[in-house]
Design a protein around this motif. Structure first.
Motif, PDB file in Angstrom:
ATOM      1  N   HIS A  28      36.771   8.056   3.185  1.00 20.38           N
ATOM      2  CA  HIS A  28      36.889   9.485   2.392  1.00 20.38           C
ATOM      3  C   HIS A  28      35.946  10.585   2.188  1.00 20.38           C
ATOM      4  CE1 HIS A  28      39.201   5.661   0.648  1.00 20.38           C
ATOM      5  NE2 HIS A  28      39.564   6.631  -0.516  1.00 20.38           N
ATOM      6  N   ILE A  29      36.561  12.142   2.338  1.00 21.09           N
ATOM      7  CA  ILE A  29      35.601  12.447   2.040  1.00 21.09           C
ATOM      8  C   ILE A  29      36.189  14.184   0.777  1.00 21.09           C
ATOM      9  CG2 ILE A  29      35.368  15.051   2.553  1.00 21.09           C
ATOM     10  CD1 ILE A  29      35.941  13.821   5.474  1.00 21.09           C
ATOM     11  N   ARG A  30      35.073  13.715   0.140  1.00 21.14           N
ATOM     12  CA  ARG A  30      35.951  14.500  -1.407  1.00 21.14           C
ATOM     13  C   ARG A  30      34.734  15.207  -2.152  1.00 21.14           C
ATOM     14  NH1 ARG A  30      36.335   8.327  -3.101  1.00 21.14           N
ATOM     15  NH2 ARG A  30      38.898   8.647  -3.148  1.00 21.14           N
ATOM     16  N   ILE A  78      38.392  18.782  13.105  1.00 20.85           N
ATOM     17  CA  ILE A  78      38.529  17.951  11.472  1.00 20.85           C
ATOM     18  C   ILE A  78      39.604  16.247  12.053  1.00 20.85           C
ATOM     19  CG2 ILE A  78      40.919  18.269  10.851  1.00 20.85           C
ATOM     20  CD1 ILE A  78      37.282  17.341   8.575  1.00 20.85           C
ATOM     21  N   LEU A  93      40.245   8.683   8.604  1.00 20.33           N
ATOM     22  CA  LEU A  93      40.304   9.233   7.832  1.00 20.33           C
ATOM     23  C   LEU A  93      41.535   9.086   6.581  1.00 20.33           C
ATOM     24  CD1 LEU A  93      38.224  10.852   5.716  1.00 20.33           C
ATOM     25  CD2 LEU A  93      39.182  12.626   6.622  1.00 20.33           C
ATOM     26  N   ILE A 145      40.901  13.271   1.943  1.00 21.81           N
ATOM     27  CA  ILE A 145      40.229  14.428   2.241  1.00 21.81           C
ATOM     28  C   ILE A 145      40.409  15.019   0.722  1.00 21.81           C
ATOM     29  CG2 ILE A 145      41.467  15.520   3.812  1.00 21.81           C
ATOM     30  CD1 ILE A 145      39.292  16.758   5.107  1.00 21.81           C
ATOM     31  N   ILE A 191      46.170  14.073   1.416  1.00 25.14           N
ATOM     32  CA  ILE A 191      45.234  15.710   1.684  1.00 25.14           C
ATOM     33  C   ILE A 191      45.505  16.685  -0.307  1.00 25.14           C
ATOM     34  CG2 ILE A 191      45.748  17.670   2.620  1.00 25.14           C
ATOM     35  CD1 ILE A 191      47.140  16.034   5.558  1.00 25.14           C
TER      36      ILE A 191
END
Length: 269
Positions: free
Chosen positions: A84-86, A100, A106, A109, A133
């Motif tokens: 996860h990227i938050r 990316i 992943l 995002i 996304i």
């Protein structure tokens, strides 16, 4: 030597134990991503979006464990996996790096509510594990990438695609929605399901018609395309039938021509 053999045996035993808990990828699973690749890709995101000026950037740009960086979530049993990227509303200014897609594990995002410009990198579509996304509320421009999810990995019956939600509202995306976004025609007795559920691209500058291939996303119940520059006649039998059965459908604020009664009844026009 006996000591070396004993050490090798212990190593093999440990590896067997790890594999039992975390079996190797099967045919459709993503490849192993070395931690160095994850770190390099995350650093590229930091640099390309003005990292030093972020509101919160704890850990980013340092040699510390990237799984402890602000907004990053990892699976610690497989320490290399970034899931996860938050970084919503965190003053990201710049572009999403082309690599990316190297974050091959992943799942989520969320870069919403920033000032990210440029286009959505094509490499994003290669992440076969992606579920959500969210790039809403940025300054992204078009055209849209040819693909938005991986159509070659894990697109087999009964698994199908993993992507569930795309939110690109409130950007400056131009051009049409590619027919290829929703995959090739599903053929065979048991075609792989397209599991997409939500597409939200309100308030952009998208043109053209709704691609008929969207009808293959039979689980998609929310389609929000209002306030773009789309046009065309929504009278195709396949698309007409599909749109007429959606739960949430908003096509208002566009320049549609002839629209079938079934679509007009179901969708906000």
């Amino acid at each position: 030597t006996p000591k070396m053999l004993a050490a090798a045996a212990l190593t093999l035993l440990a590896s067997t134990s790890v594999l039992a808990q975390n079996p190797p990828p099967s045919g459709g699973d993503p490849p192993f991503v070395p931690p160095a690749v994850n770190r390099a890709t995350l650093n590229d995101l930091y640099k390309s979006t003005g990292g030093p000026q972020w509101k919160v950037s704890t850990g980013w740009g340092t040699d510390s464990d990237y799984c402890t960086w602000y907004g990053v979530t990892c699976v610690y049993t497989n320490h290399n996996i970034t899931t996860h990227i938050r970084l919503a509303q965190n003053n990201l200014v710049g572009t999403i790096p082309d690599n990316i897609g190297d974050l091959a594990d992943l799942k989520v995002i969320d870069l919403s509510g920033n000032a990210i410009s440029g286009t959505i990198p094509e490499s994003l579509s290669t992440i076969s594990t992606m579920v959500d996304i969210n790039f809403s509320g940025n300054k992204l421009t078009g055209p849209l990438p040819e693909y938005i999810y991986n159509q070659k990995v894990n697109v087999t019956y009964p698994i199908g695609t993993t992507l569930r939600s795309i939110n690109l509202e409130y950007n400056s995306i131009t051009g049409p929605i590619p027919e290829t976004w929703f995959g090739p025609p599903k053929v065979g007795t048991f075609p792989p399901p397209n599991n997409l559920q939500v597409v939200n691209m309100r308030y952009n500058q998208i043109t053209g018609d709704i691609p008929t291939s969207i009808s293959t996303a039979f689980k998609l119940d929310t389609l929000l395309l209002s306030y773009n520059k789309m046009s065309g006649n929504i009278t195709d039998t396949l698309l007409d039938t599909w749109l007429g059965t959606r739960k949430y459908c908003d096509l208002s604020g566009n320049s549609w021509g002839t629209v079938s009664p079934a679509v007009s009844k179901t969708c906000n026009m």
